[in-house]
Design a protein around this motif. Sequence first.
Motif, mmCIF file in Angstrom:
data_model
loop_
_atom_site.group_PDB
_atom_site.id
_atom_site.type_symbol
_atom_site.label_atom_id
_atom_site.label_comp_id
_atom_site.label_asym_id
_atom_site.label_seq_id
_atom_site.Cartn_x
_atom_site.Cartn_y
_atom_site.Cartn_z
ATOM 1 N N LEU A 322 0.829 -1.209 0.000
ATOM 2 C CA LEU A 322 0.000 0.000 0.000
ATOM 3 C C LEU A 322 0.863 1.259 0.000
ATOM 4 O O LEU A 322 0.496 2.269 -0.621
ATOM 5 N N CYS A 323 2.002 1.206 0.674
ATOM 6 C CA CYS A 323 2.896 2.367 0.733
ATOM 7 C C CYS A 323 3.613 2.630 -0.592
ATOM 8 O O CYS A 323 4.269 3.661 -0.757
ATOM 9 N N GLU A 324 3.483 1.714 -1.523
ATOM 10 C CA GLU A 324 4.045 1.941 -2.853
ATOM 11 C C GLU A 324 3.156 2.879 -3.665
ATOM 12 O O GLU A 324 3.530 3.294 -4.761
ATOM 13 N N CYS A 325 1.981 3.208 -3.112
ATOM 14 C CA CYS A 325 1.082 4.194 -3.724
ATOM 15 C C CYS A 325 1.071 5.457 -2.865
ATOM 16 O O CYS A 325 1.189 5.394 -1.636
ATOM 17 N N ALA A 326 0.911 6.593 -3.500
ATOM 18 C CA ALA A 326 0.914 7.872 -2.778
ATOM 19 C C ALA A 326 -0.172 7.913 -1.711
ATOM 20 O O ALA A 326 0.073 8.337 -0.573
ATOM 21 N N ASP A 327 -1.381 7.458 -2.061
ATOM 22 C CA ASP A 327 -2.485 7.460 -1.099
ATOM 23 C C ASP A 327 -2.180 6.572 0.100
ATOM 24 O O ASP A 327 -2.569 6.877 1.236
ATOM 25 N N GLY A 328 -1.490 5.472 -0.160
ATOM 26 C CA GLY A 328 -1.140 4.558 0.921
ATOM 27 C C GLY A 328 -0.130 5.175 1.878
ATOM 28 O O GLY A 328 -0.239 5.021 3.099
ATOM 29 N N ARG A 329 0.855 5.877 1.331
ATOM 30 C CA ARG A 329 1.859 6.532 2.188
ATOM 31 C C ARG A 329 1.212 7.616 3.049
ATOM 32 O O ARG A 329 1.537 7.759 4.232
ATOM 33 N N VAL A 330 0.295 8.365 2.452
ATOM 34 C CA VAL A 330 -0.411 9.410 3.208
ATOM 35 C C VAL A 330 -1.228 8.770 4.331
ATOM 36 O O VAL A 330 -1.221 9.247 5.476
ATOM 37 N N ALA A 331 -1.927 7.681 4.028
ATOM 38 C CA ALA A 331 -2.739 6.996 5.036
ATOM 39 C C ALA A 331 -1.869 6.470 6.173
ATOM 40 O O ALA A 331 -2.268 6.495 7.342
ATOM 41 N N PHE A 332 -0.666 6.026 5.828
ATOM 42 C CA PHE A 332 0.245 5.477 6.841
ATOM 43 C C PHE A 332 0.748 6.568 7.784
ATOM 44 O O PHE A 332 0.698 6.424 9.009
ATOM 45 N N ILE A 333 1.247 7.677 7.233
ATOM 46 C CA ILE A 333 1.832 8.712 8.094
ATOM 47 C C ILE A 333 0.760 9.484 8.865
ATOM 48 O O ILE A 333 1.050 10.080 9.906
#
Length: 433
Positions: A322-333
Amino acid sequence: MLLMSNPSPTMEMGRSNLDSEREFPQDFRCPISMELMKEPVIISTGVTYERKNIEKWFFSYKKKTCPATMQNIENFGVTPNHTLKRLILLWQNSHSPSPSSSSSSSPLPSYKRDEMVSLLKTLGSSPFKVNSLKKLREIIELGDEMKLDFIILGGLDVLLQLIVQILSDCSDFMVFRACEEALGVLQHLPISEGDYGIKVLEVLSKPECMKSMSIILQRGSKDARVYTITILKKLTQADFNWNVVVNEEGIGMFKSMLELASDEISMKASSSALQVLIKILDSSKKSRSRAIEAGAMCTLVELLPDSNRSKCEKILLIIKLLCECADGRVAFIEHRLGIGAVSKILFNVSESASKICVKIFSLICCFHPTEKVLEEMMMYGAVKKLVVLLHMSGPSSIKNKVLDMFKKHGNSWSRYPCFPSELKEYLCIHSRH
């Protein structure tokens, strides 16, 4: 001239054998000779032939194609189809006219086959479909012979009709229950193993079948949801087009799988759901966007702290995807526990889990190196643990990722008193005054 009023026993036996052969299912015949197979073997295309016929095709006629599909072949090896051979012998024994055959072989398979035929006929007219399906499941659980016999008798078509019927009669309780029980039967059938497994895969690949399973996964009973996720897990081992799931069902199915992944009672269902998610998310970036929209990151981060080793590794792998997608990184941080949860896993679960943790931090540091992110990595101990990885002996891709993070963000982290002074020299970081 002597006239024979009755045929000889030999002639009768030959005629009996010929009549018996005419009754054999088409799948028992070699596609080349159309004769009953005695030594069935599978070739690289998944099609079964009589050994002597296919070997003659390859090595005497020098053919480089599959006779049935005309696909080009590079691997000319053959694998004995023991299951089909046993099924052919079983059929021969159950249809033998010899009186001694009933005493020399077990009558159970023949009896069960007759019961299976009766149950399949009943499903077409009787309103008591649930009980019939439960009995069918008990029969095919007896072994591979019963499963293959079920497919040969047309059981797949019957199951498909029952499964997709909820698309038009979803409010009918008995139709819904019949669909659930049909999935309970389907979960026991082989997928992509030889000719028969391919037939099961073809049924599951139909959009209407997948749509019905999505409904059951979202609204079915607990047992029915377990049946469905078991089928989907089997599909992870097959050549299945997961776009059928993503495009047709999307967010609803992801939410259901995440709910199953959170199931603390059924560890098997939870593990299967995570395995299916990994396969789907690895198939396309579109699937990751749908999963993020379904709230996957929030669910997974909160599952991490209390997960065992196996579950933890699966969750981390999904978070990394999921963090390989921009939306996933935003959701993570943006999740208040994201960085802290992954920092805690580093070095505390397994080597595999630690490597995935580094990959997650590498993605975050590369694309979202905000001051808040870098500070949380320091405060939660991630930076301190990453320093340890720099002392690993020899080069490695993980060590290179860590070194790259320090080269890019070492100046920010060096402002903290706990940052090692020798590391500043190693990285050529100059203190700011």
